[in-house]
Design a protein around this motif. Structure first.
Motif, PDB file in Angstrom:
ATOM      1  N   ILE A   1     -41.208 -20.619  97.956  1.00  0.00           N
ATOM      2  CA  ILE A   1     -41.514 -19.265  97.500  1.00  0.00           C
ATOM      3  C   ILE A   1     -43.016 -19.047  97.590  1.00  0.00           C
ATOM      4  N   LEU A   2     -43.407 -18.005  98.295  1.00  0.00           N
ATOM      5  CA  LEU A   2     -44.810 -17.632  98.436  1.00  0.00           C
ATOM      6  C   LEU A   2     -45.000 -16.228  97.894  1.00  0.00           C
ATOM      7  N   THR A   3     -46.137 -15.990  97.244  1.00  0.00           N
ATOM      8  CA  THR A   3     -46.448 -14.622  96.826  1.00  0.00           C
ATOM      9  C   THR A   3     -46.974 -13.857  98.042  1.00  0.00           C
ATOM     10  N   PHE A   4     -46.904 -12.550  97.956  1.00  0.00           N
ATOM     11  CA  PHE A   4     -47.440 -11.723  99.043  1.00  0.00           C
ATOM     12  C   PHE A   4     -48.930 -12.016  99.218  1.00  0.00           C
ATOM     13  N   TYR A   5     -49.619 -12.240  98.118  1.00  0.00           N
ATOM     14  CA  TYR A   5     -51.055 -12.535  98.168  1.00  0.00           C
ATOM     15  C   TYR A   5     -51.318 -13.829  98.931  1.00  0.00           C
ATOM     16  N   GLU A   6     -50.510 -14.855  98.699  1.00  0.00           N
ATOM     17  CA  GLU A   6     -50.703 -16.131  99.396  1.00  0.00           C
ATOM     18  C   GLU A   6     -50.544 -15.974 100.912  1.00  0.00           C
ATOM     19  N   ILE A   7     -49.720 -15.029 101.303  1.00  0.00           N
ATOM     20  CA  ILE A   7     -49.506 -14.799 102.731  1.00  0.00           C
ATOM     21  C   ILE A   7     -50.657 -13.990 103.325  1.00  0.00           C
TER      22      ILE A   7
ATOM     23  N   PRO B   1     -54.439 -16.350 102.907  1.00  0.00           N
ATOM     24  CA  PRO B   1     -54.194 -17.791 102.862  1.00  0.00           C
ATOM     25  C   PRO B   1     -55.500 -18.587 102.830  1.00  0.00           C
ATOM     26  N   PRO B   2     -55.458 -19.836 102.325  1.00  0.00           N
ATOM     27  CA  PRO B   2     -56.672 -20.654 102.282  1.00  0.00           C
ATOM     28  C   PRO B   2     -57.195 -20.988 103.689  1.00  0.00           C
ATOM     29  N   ILE B   3     -56.293 -21.077 104.645  1.00  0.00           N
ATOM     30  CA  ILE B   3     -56.679 -21.314 106.041  1.00  0.00           C
ATOM     31  C   ILE B   3     -56.358 -20.034 106.801  1.00  0.00           C
ATOM     32  N   PRO B   4     -57.337 -19.443 107.489  1.00  0.00           N
ATOM     33  CA  PRO B   4     -57.066 -18.188 108.210  1.00  0.00           C
ATOM     34  C   PRO B   4     -55.844 -18.297 109.112  1.00  0.00           C
TER      35      PRO B   4
ATOM     36  N   SER C   1     -53.821 -13.089 107.987  1.00  0.00           N
ATOM     37  CA  SER C   1     -54.967 -12.889 107.098  1.00  0.00           C
ATOM     38  C   SER C   1     -55.370 -11.417 107.083  1.00  0.00           C
ATOM     39  N   GLY C   2     -55.445 -10.859 105.883  1.00  0.00           N
ATOM     40  CA  GLY C   2     -55.892  -9.478 105.728  1.00  0.00           C
ATOM     41  C   GLY C   2     -54.826  -8.426 105.935  1.00  0.00           C
ATOM     42  N   ILE C   3     -53.589  -8.826 106.228  1.00  0.00           N
ATOM     43  CA  ILE C   3     -52.534  -7.826 106.442  1.00  0.00           C
ATOM     44  C   ILE C   3     -52.320  -7.050 105.137  1.00  0.00           C
ATOM     45  N   PRO C   4     -52.309  -5.735 105.197  1.00  0.00           N
ATOM     46  CA  PRO C   4     -52.079  -4.955 103.979  1.00  0.00           C
ATOM     47  C   PRO C   4     -50.679  -5.224 103.409  1.00  0.00           C
ATOM     48  N   ILE C   5     -50.589  -5.268 102.098  1.00  0.00           N
ATOM     49  CA  ILE C   5     -49.322  -5.562 101.428  1.00  0.00           C
ATOM     50  C   ILE C   5     -48.206  -4.597 101.859  1.00  0.00           C
ATOM     51  N   PRO C   6     -48.463  -3.276 101.990  1.00  0.00           N
ATOM     52  CA  PRO C   6     -47.360  -2.396 102.433  1.00  0.00           C
ATOM     53  C   PRO C   6     -46.801  -2.783 103.815  1.00  0.00           C
ATOM     54  N   LEU C   7     -47.671  -3.218 104.721  1.00  0.00           N
ATOM     55  CA  LEU C   7     -47.211  -3.636 106.046  1.00  0.00           C
ATOM     56  C   LEU C   7     -46.492  -4.983 105.955  1.00  0.00           C
ATOM     57  N   LEU C   8     -47.020  -5.884 105.148  1.00  0.00           N
ATOM     58  CA  LEU C   8     -46.361  -7.167 104.930  1.00  0.00           C
ATOM     59  C   LEU C   8     -44.958  -6.951 104.355  1.00  0.00           C
TER      60      LEU C   8
ATOM     61  N   VAL D   1     -41.639 -12.610  91.132  1.00  0.00           N
ATOM     62  CA  VAL D   1     -42.392 -13.723  90.536  1.00  0.00           C
ATOM     63  C   VAL D   1     -43.279 -13.160  89.431  1.00  0.00           C
ATOM     64  N   ALA D   2     -43.849 -14.036  88.636  1.00  0.00           N
ATOM     65  CA  ALA D   2     -44.608 -13.618  87.453  1.00  0.00           C
ATOM     66  C   ALA D   2     -45.717 -12.605  87.766  1.00  0.00           C
ATOM     67  N   ASP D   3     -46.414 -12.800  88.872  1.00  0.00           N
ATOM     68  CA  ASP D   3     -47.539 -11.905  89.174  1.00  0.00           C
ATOM     69  C   ASP D   3     -47.253 -10.953  90.337  1.00  0.00           C
ATOM     70  N   GLY D   4     -46.010 -10.529  90.484  1.00  0.00           N
ATOM     71  CA  GLY D   4     -45.692  -9.559  91.534  1.00  0.00           C
ATOM     72  C   GLY D   4     -44.450  -9.938  92.297  1.00  0.00           C
ATOM     73  N   GLU D   5     -44.556  -9.839  93.608  1.00  0.00           N
ATOM     74  CA  GLU D   5     -43.412 -10.149  94.464  1.00  0.00           C
ATOM     75  C   GLU D   5     -43.699 -11.405  95.282  1.00  0.00           C
ATOM     76  N   GLY D   6     -42.616 -12.097  95.581  1.00  0.00           N
ATOM     77  CA  GLY D   6     -42.710 -13.270  96.429  1.00  0.00           C
ATOM     78  C   GLY D   6     -41.622 -13.213  97.475  1.00  0.00           C
TER      79      GLY D   6
END
Length: 189
Positions: free
Chosen positions: A137-143, A146-149, A153-160, A178-183
């Motif tokens: 399970i990954l959060t939208f933010y993690e996608i 990400p720690p490694i480009p 990287s930088g994709i807007p959440i609505p497009l993701l 998930v606790a802090d949003g969507e995953g």
């Protein structure tokens, strides 16, 4: 001045039509205007992909030195696109499913599809597979950050979100609260 291609400071090659003053104004002849609209749409999407820009706003036509300045202006011929013309081009892009108004219910900003959501879905699933993220399970933010480009990287959440919805329809992903949003959880597909 003869029509010629030009390379911008960012390394983007502008087409020769960008040197034609009529390119920057709406034309009364419908056939000519249709051709120019296609040229503008191709230029906007190609430039957006080159610079990894996802959002275009009507205000970008008025902001000197902004992200879009290299294509919305041509100082060599003293021309710039007017906000009303840019708004018209954005409406055409939305009508052709090459952009979507974001946020919805307004017409001043679009989310550009220099890759369609279906293409982003394939990129996303390939990334998840290549990085060993299947059944995790990954959060939208993690996608999107990400720690490694990554290609995401930088994709807007609505497009993701649109790309993930494409994957859920083909049973290659599942959206999870998930606790802090969507995953999202990715599956072999």
């Amino acid at each position: 001045m003869a029509l010629s291609t030009h390379t911008t400071p960012s390394g983007f090659l502008l087409p020769s039509i960008h040197s034609a003053p009529p390119f920057f104004t709406e034309q009364p002849n419908p056939s000519t205007q249709a051709h120019l609209t296609e040229q503008w749409i191709r230029l906007i999407l190609t430039y957006a992909r080159h610079k990894r820009l996802f959002v275009l706003r009507v205000e970008d036509a008025e902001v000197p030195g902004g992200d879009w300045d290299e294509i919305l202006r041509n100082e060599r011929i003293n021309r710039r696109i007017l906000p009303s013309y840019l708004s018209s081009l954005m409406a055409d892009m939305v009508a052709k499913n090459l952009a979507v108004y974001e946020p919805p219910k307004q017409t001043r900003a679009v989310l550009l599809y220099w890759r369609l959501p279906e293409e982003w879905a394939d990129v996303l699933h390939s990334w998840a597979t290549a990085t060993g993220q299947l059944n995790t399970i990954l959060t939208f933010y993690e996608i999107s950050d990400p720690p490694i480009p990554s290609p995401l990287s930088g994709i807007p959440i609505p497009l993701l979100r649109r790309a993930i919805i494409v994957l859920t329809r083909s049973n290659r992903a599942q959206i999870i609260g998930v606790a802090d949003g969507e995953g999202v959880r990715f599956f072999v597909g």
